[in-house]
Enzyme design. Structure first.
Site, PDB file in Angstrom:
ATOM      1  N   GLN A   5       0.868  -1.181   0.000  1.00 17.05           N
ATOM      2  CA  GLN A   5       0.000   0.000   0.000  1.00 17.05           C
ATOM      3  C   GLN A   5       0.906   1.233   0.000  1.00 17.05           C
ATOM      4  O   GLN A   5       1.927   1.233   0.677  1.00 17.05           O
ATOM      5  CB  GLN A   5      -0.866   0.009   1.265  1.00 17.05           C
ATOM      6  CG  GLN A   5      -1.756  -1.207   1.413  1.00 17.05           C
ATOM      7  CD  GLN A   5      -3.089  -1.028   0.718  1.00 17.05           C
ATOM      8  OE1 GLN A   5      -3.320  -0.028   0.048  1.00 17.05           O
ATOM      9  NE2 GLN A   5      -3.958  -1.999   0.858  1.00 17.05           N
ATOM     10  N   CYS A  23     -11.561  -0.154  -2.540  1.00 17.62           N
ATOM     11  CA  CYS A  23     -10.928   1.031  -3.136  1.00 17.62           C
ATOM     12  C   CYS A  23     -11.866   1.680  -4.153  1.00 17.62           C
ATOM     13  O   CYS A  23     -11.471   2.610  -4.844  1.00 17.62           O
ATOM     14  CB  CYS A  23      -9.584   0.682  -3.765  1.00 17.62           C
ATOM     15  SG  CYS A  23      -9.691  -0.628  -4.975  1.00 17.62           S
TER      16      CYS A  23
HETATM   17  C1  SAM Z   1      -6.269  -4.335  -3.315  1.00 13.07           C
HETATM   18  S1  SAM Z   1      -5.096  -5.635  -3.452  1.00 13.07           S
HETATM   19  C2  SAM Z   1      -5.157  -6.293  -1.822  1.00 13.07           C
HETATM   20  C3  SAM Z   1      -3.867  -6.887  -1.348  1.00 13.07           C
HETATM   21  C4  SAM Z   1      -3.771  -7.256   0.126  1.00 13.07           C
HETATM   22  N1  SAM Z   1      -5.010  -7.480   0.796  1.00 13.07           N
HETATM   23  C5  SAM Z   1      -2.939  -6.229   0.876  1.00 13.07           C
HETATM   24  O1  SAM Z   1      -3.463  -5.486   1.725  1.00 13.07           O
HETATM   25  O2  SAM Z   1      -1.723  -6.143   0.602  1.00 13.07           O
HETATM   26  C6  SAM Z   1      -6.031  -6.786  -4.404  1.00 13.07           C
HETATM   27  C7  SAM Z   1      -5.330  -8.094  -4.687  1.00 13.07           C
HETATM   28  O3  SAM Z   1      -6.254  -8.965  -5.361  1.00 13.07           O
HETATM   29  C8  SAM Z   1      -5.570  -9.716  -6.331  1.00 13.07           C
HETATM   30  N2  SAM Z   1      -6.608 -10.163  -7.289  1.00 13.07           N
HETATM   31  C9  SAM Z   1      -7.182  -9.461  -8.279  1.00 13.07           C
HETATM   32  N3  SAM Z   1      -8.142 -10.182  -8.879  1.00 13.07           N
HETATM   33  C10 SAM Z   1      -8.186 -11.385  -8.234  1.00 13.07           C
HETATM   34  C11 SAM Z   1      -8.973 -12.545  -8.375  1.00 13.07           C
HETATM   35  N4  SAM Z   1      -9.916 -12.624  -9.301  1.00 13.07           N
HETATM   36  N5  SAM Z   1      -8.758 -13.578  -7.552  1.00 13.07           N
HETATM   37  C12 SAM Z   1      -7.786 -13.502  -6.596  1.00 13.07           C
HETATM   38  N6  SAM Z   1      -7.000 -12.421  -6.406  1.00 13.07           N
HETATM   39  C13 SAM Z   1      -7.192 -11.367  -7.213  1.00 13.07           C
HETATM   40  C14 SAM Z   1      -4.533  -8.747  -6.863  1.00 13.07           C
HETATM   41  O4  SAM Z   1      -3.469  -9.446  -7.456  1.00 13.07           O
HETATM   42  C15 SAM Z   1      -4.113  -7.991  -5.593  1.00 13.07           C
HETATM   43  O5  SAM Z   1      -3.046  -8.648  -4.968  1.00 13.07           O
END
Ligand code: SAM
Length: 468
Positions: free
Chosen positions: A278, A407
């Site tokens: 982040q 977000c």
């Molecule tokens: C907003 S980030 C959250 C990361 C984590 N919770 C953190 O605080 O560091 C969203 C995450 O979802 C993953 N992502 C996106 N689409 C996805 C999907 N369909 N299934 C699983 N993960 C997914 C992305 O790669 C990313 O790591």
């Protein structure tokens, strides 16, 4: 009203993209970089049915909330949308955005909590990412102009701490003094492509992305950086491909360890040049702390962390629960999560799955609930929100608690409506329902300002199931 008309108007509202809204001649008009109550002169750029897009020509009567933006390229680089508003007004705009989305999209009339402000209004970003280009024979380092690949040159970006200005200046001098070639998008030739910097507690990872790892006189850049910094790594990433993807596969550390060791909430982990983090470290800590307290974990509770990234939050949750399952689509992030479980002695408590949450979460939720376990579901999806298969399973299995980090206020409103029962998917459309009783109680709904000066707003929501 038609294109190129000049109109005088008073701004009535601010939209979800931080732009001003007013009505004129039966049309809803959008104009960026203005504030509520301001009297403006605007030029109509485009009319599409009953919607018009305008550009501000003159602020005739400015709002008392208007401030002088700190950045000389504000309005040009596309990074910030509301730098012209004082911070109190920025927070009000963000709270209103969340509240309006909930009402308009899902008919959820909930008193949204006051936005948790960022400790720093400027200088909060821990990641700098700048393209380096050769444009018409001139080396340029800056941001892409919004919607284009033209470079808006910068010497500094006030959203970053002071290290940004120093590193940009060192890299520019290094390029000039050593005649280092830079990438030209037209000829697809040239060496340097990007400068990417990550910072944690004063430690810096400085990465130069280049078409080859062989950069002449790189020691001279190290010497320059040593004049200002004592805790940094310099990494070269080789990316010979002509795509928009920044990093290639090969990383060579030419100075320092190439990693930053971090410890937070009792979990130790390493950040590399590519790791997801982040961008506002202080606010991320506030957010994770609140997520942990909302989950109310104990030795009898399992927690499922959907969209888990590199697993830092999963590990924090695992330390406090009977078990934590993380689900993430990017394999490298899952590898980091597994590594993190090992180094923190959490292998038995933290299980990370690699794949699409839409495919994995429904069976995981079903399994935990059918085993009679108290189940908390944490969701931190990308902007498009949560897949409908997951929502359908939530409605069947009813996890005891859902902690949702969002977000995007728009996808959050849709997903909350579907979970609470004010919305329903029918024949590929979303329709309104008017239930007497909602499926979940909202017990917390507060925006967190992760990105001051920009339109973006993060929200944290806690839902508790009524029928378990
Ligand atoms: C907003 S980030 C959250 C990361 C984590 N919770 C953190 O605080 O560091 C969203 C995450 O979802 C993953 N992502 C996106 N689409 C996805 C999907 N369909 N299934 C699983 N993960 C997914 C992305 O790669 C990313 O790591």
């Amino acid at each position: 009203m038609k294109k190129n008309d000049y109109i005088t108007a008073i701004i009535e509202n601010i939209g979800a993209n931080g732009e001003g809204i007013f009505h004129f001649d039966g049309a809803t008009c959008f104009v960026p970089f203005v504030l509520i109550g301001e009297k403006i002169k605007a030029k109509v750029l485009k009319v599409k049915g009953s919607i018009a897009f305008c550009k501000v020509i003159e602020i005739i009567e400015p709002s008392n909330s208007r401030v002088m933006p700190k950045c000389p390229v504000f309005t040009k680089c596309g990074g910030c949308n509301i730098q012209h508003a004082d911070y109190k007004t920025q927070l009000e705009i963000k709270k209103e955005t969340v509240s309006t989305c909930l009402k308009k999209i899902a008919r959820i009339d909930y008193r949204v909590g006051e936005v948790v402000p960022s400790e720093k209004e400027y200088g909060y970003r821990n990641k700098l990412q700048l393209p380096i280009r050769l444009e018409k024979g001139v080396v340029k380092l800056g941001f892409f102009r919004e919607g284009s690949h033209d470079i808006i040159e910068i010497d500094d970006c006030p959203l970053h701490p002071d290290w940004a200005k120093t590193i940009i200046s060192c890299v520019k001098e290094f390029i000039k003094e050593n005649d280092i070639s830079c990438y030209d998008e037209n000829t697809k030739k040239g060496l340097l492509k990007h400068l990417v910097v990550r910072e944690v507690d004063g430690s810096l990872l400085i990465t130069l992305v280049a078409s080859s790892v062989k950069i002449n006189a790189i020691n001279r850049l190290i010497d320059k950086l040593l004049l200002y910094f004592n805790d940094f790594s310099l990494i070269i990433n080789e990316n010979p491909k002509h795509t928009n993807v920044i990093f290639g596969d090969k990383f060579v550390t030419v100075y320092g360890s190439g990693k930053i060791s971090v410890s937070e909430f009792g979990v130790s982990y390493e950040i590399g040049a590519e790791s997801f983090m982040q961008v506002n470290s202080k606010q991320k800590k506030n957010l994770y702390k609140k997520v942990l307290s909302l989950c109310e974990l104990d030795d009898n509770t399992v927690v499922i962390d959907g969209y888990s990234g590199a697993g830092v939050l999963t590990a924090i949750l695992a330390k406090n629960a009977k078990k934590a399952y993380g689900v993430e689509i990017i394999q490298e992030a899952v590898d980091s999560a597994n590594n993190l479980a090992k180094t923190n002695g959490l292998e038995d408590k933290m299980i990370s799955y690699s794949g699409d949450c839409a495919e994995i979460l429904p069976s995981l939720i079903e399994k935990c609930k059918s085993e009679g376990q108290k189940t908390v579901l944490v969701l931190d999806p990308p902007r498009k929100g949560v897949d409908e298969k997951i929502i359908n399973q939530i409605l069947i299995s009813k996890p005891d608690k859902i902690v949702y980090v969002s977000c995007s206020p728009q996808s959050l409103a849709r997903d909350l409506g579907l979970i609470l029962g004010t919305l329903k998917r029918e024949n590929n459309a979303i329709i309104n329902l008017y239930p007497d009783v909602l499926n979940y109680d909202i017990t917390y709904l507060t925006p967190y300002d992760m990105f001051p000066q920009s339109k973006h707003v993060e929200s944290l929501v806690c839902l508790e199931c009524k029928t378990n």
